[in-house]
Design an enzyme around this catalytic site. Structure first.
Site, PDB file in Angstrom:
ATOM      1  N   HIS A  30      47.438  25.185  53.066  1.00 34.34           N
ATOM      2  CA  HIS A  30      46.473  25.202  51.970  1.00 34.34           C
ATOM      3  C   HIS A  30      47.087  24.393  50.832  1.00 34.34           C
ATOM      4  CE1 HIS A  30      42.774  26.932  50.364  1.00 34.34           C
ATOM      5  NE2 HIS A  30      43.407  27.196  49.231  1.00 34.34           N
ATOM      6  N   GLU A 232      36.828  22.478  37.964  1.00 32.89           N
ATOM      7  CA  GLU A 232      37.740  23.546  37.575  1.00 32.89           C
ATOM      8  C   GLU A 232      39.058  22.988  37.047  1.00 32.89           C
ATOM      9  OE1 GLU A 232      39.857  27.555  39.476  1.00 32.89           O
ATOM     10  OE2 GLU A 232      38.410  26.394  40.635  1.00 32.89           O
ATOM     11  N   ASP A 259      40.267  27.856  34.086  1.00 31.25           N
ATOM     12  CA  ASP A 259      40.955  28.834  34.927  1.00 31.25           C
ATOM     13  C   ASP A 259      42.277  29.229  34.278  1.00 31.25           C
ATOM     14  OD1 ASP A 259      41.967  30.446  36.904  1.00 31.25           O
ATOM     15  OD2 ASP A 259      42.195  28.889  38.402  1.00 31.25           O
ATOM     16  N   LYS A 283      39.835  36.164  37.358  1.00 33.21           N
ATOM     17  CA  LYS A 283      40.768  36.620  38.389  1.00 33.21           C
ATOM     18  C   LYS A 283      41.455  37.876  37.870  1.00 33.21           C
ATOM     19  CE  LYS A 283      41.640  31.950  40.169  1.00 33.21           C
ATOM     20  NZ  LYS A 283      42.605  30.834  40.281  1.00 33.21           N
ATOM     21  N   GLU A 337      34.712  33.215  45.239  1.00 36.91           N
ATOM     22  CA  GLU A 337      35.477  32.610  46.327  1.00 36.91           C
ATOM     23  C   GLU A 337      36.499  33.604  46.898  1.00 36.91           C
ATOM     24  OE1 GLU A 337      39.056  30.310  44.133  1.00 36.91           O
ATOM     25  OE2 GLU A 337      37.147  29.243  44.084  1.00 36.91           O
TER      26      GLU A 337
END
Length: 403
Positions: A30, A232, A259, A283, A337
């Site tokens: 990732h 983002e 973010d 988050k 997400e």
């Protein structure tokens, strides 16, 4: 009224806590602008109440301390040495009091505090036999549209992955991680994927702070032309002036999302005042828990700023906790997400949250609605190879061999 009716409700006192680091491989690398990961190392907190109820919490980082100041090791240390002893014997139902107590003994360390608060809320909800969202104001969403990140860095592989997700009706919102290569290469990569999907999915790019203001102003319009609608964190966390400038100049078809720049309620107030973005990425870990996530979301709603349900690539514990708090939030939202469990080779719960017709369905069981499998915890425990696993018995620390 009888004498017994006047008796106070027994407090749900915190009895003990155990914390451990897991190491779980991902199904594929990732990639981010700052590197690549092939495993996740969440800190899992298990908390018991005086009535026997048990809850779980989680703090996951991305790439260790590459994303922010905390690492799995520092989170574990903060919980073991400071937070767990501080909350021993406190009423787990008084969540704000727990947060204030943790703040008093340990500055910062939002991820660590989030894991403890999460476990406390899960335990209290299980003790009361209600879903956690009932303790957070009640749900306004039954499900949340679920995004998926295309982060292999290879256009062909990403297109094939996107087509597969569309075919099985799992995702039609895709985020692309860019910023690791030259902007021209990123624009070409995104454009190839956008042309291949041909309007069948919505497109977001996460630049992970990789660009300066001039680079963002130069290349964001090209990405808009390619079909991207949400951007983002295009610039560094500190560069709020560039973020605000970009926000002010974009056409109405595209939005800027903060973010790393929005962590605390104070950050949210400052960004709202300067009109520095259109959307907040929420988050739980970076805000310091579910309660403080709601505080940031409340500022967003008051300032006419949308919210997006972000992830730190948690297991089903942290993902379900996030889903519960996101499901209670009003205001304009731009999907979520919470795909962390799908990125891991295996999970630590009996059954993951249901994905149905491109949406994540909120679990309705007690607590966060997922049941942890002890054998799975043991399987991925970093201490499984004979290293000492530290368990906190609320006031004293004992070292025990992992089994």
């Amino acid at each position: 009224m009888t004498a017994s009716a006047l008796q106070p409700t027994p407090l749900l006192r915190i009895d003990r806590i155990e914390a451990r680091i897991l190491d779980i491989p991902t199904i594929r690398p990732h990639k981010f602008s700052f590197g690549s990961i092939s495993r996740q190392s969440p800190v899992i907190v298990q908390l018991w109440l005086s009535d026997g109820a048990c809850g779980f919490g989680e703090a996951a980082t991305i790439g260790g301390p590459s994303w922010n100041e905390e690492s799995p090791e520092s989170i574990l240390l903060a919980i073991n040495n400071y937070l767990a002893p501080a909350v021993k014997g406190l009423d787990a139902g008084r969540v704000e009091a727990l947060l204030q107590k943790m703040d008093a003994v340990c500055k910062g360390n939002r991820f660590a505090k989030s894991a403890v608060e999460m476990a406390a809320i899960d335990a209290v909800a299980r003790s009361m036999n209600v879903p956690a969202y009932q303790l957070l104001g009640g749900k306004v969403h039954e499900s949340l549209p679920l995004a998926w990140t295309l982060a292999s860095g290879d256009s062909v592989k990403d297109i094939e992955e996107a087509e597969r997700m569309l075919e099985i009706r799992r995702h039609r919102i895709f985020k692309l991680k860019i910023g690791a290569r030259a902007p021209e290469g990123d624009v070409a990569h995104v454009s190839r994927i956008a042309r291949a999907l041909n309007g069948r999915a919505s497109m977001t790019v996460d630049i992970n702070q990789a660009w300066d203001g001039n680079t963002a102003r130069r290349y964001v319009p090209e990405l808009i032309d390619a079909g991207v609608t949400l951007f983002e964190q295009p610039v560094a966390q500190w560069n709020e002036e560039a973020l605000a400038s970009l926000t002010a100049t974009l056409p109405h078809t595209a939005l800027v999302m903060a973010d790393e720049t929005v962590c605390s309620p104070q950050d949210a107030m400052r960004l709202a005042k300067s009109k520095a973005c259109h959307v907040f990425s929420l988050k739980i870990a970076k805000h310091g828990g579910l309660i403080r996530t709601r505080a940031v979301a409340a500022i967003a709603q008051a300032a006419d700023i949308g919210w997006y349900g972000g992830t730190m690539l948690e297991t089903s514990i942290g993902s379900a906790a996030s889903a519960h708090v996101f499901a209670t939030l009003p205001g304009a939202h731009h999907n979520c997400e919470l795909f962390g469990p799908q990125l891991l080779v295996d999970d630590i719960v009996e059954q993951r949250m249901e994905l149905r017709d491109f949406e994540l369905v909120l679990p309705d069981g007690p607590g966060f609605g997922v049941e942890v499998v002890p054998e799975c915890l043991a399987r991925f425990d970093r201490a499984r190879d004979g290293l000492n696993a530290v368990h906190v018995d609320m006031g004293r620390m004992t070292a025990a061999k992992a089994h």
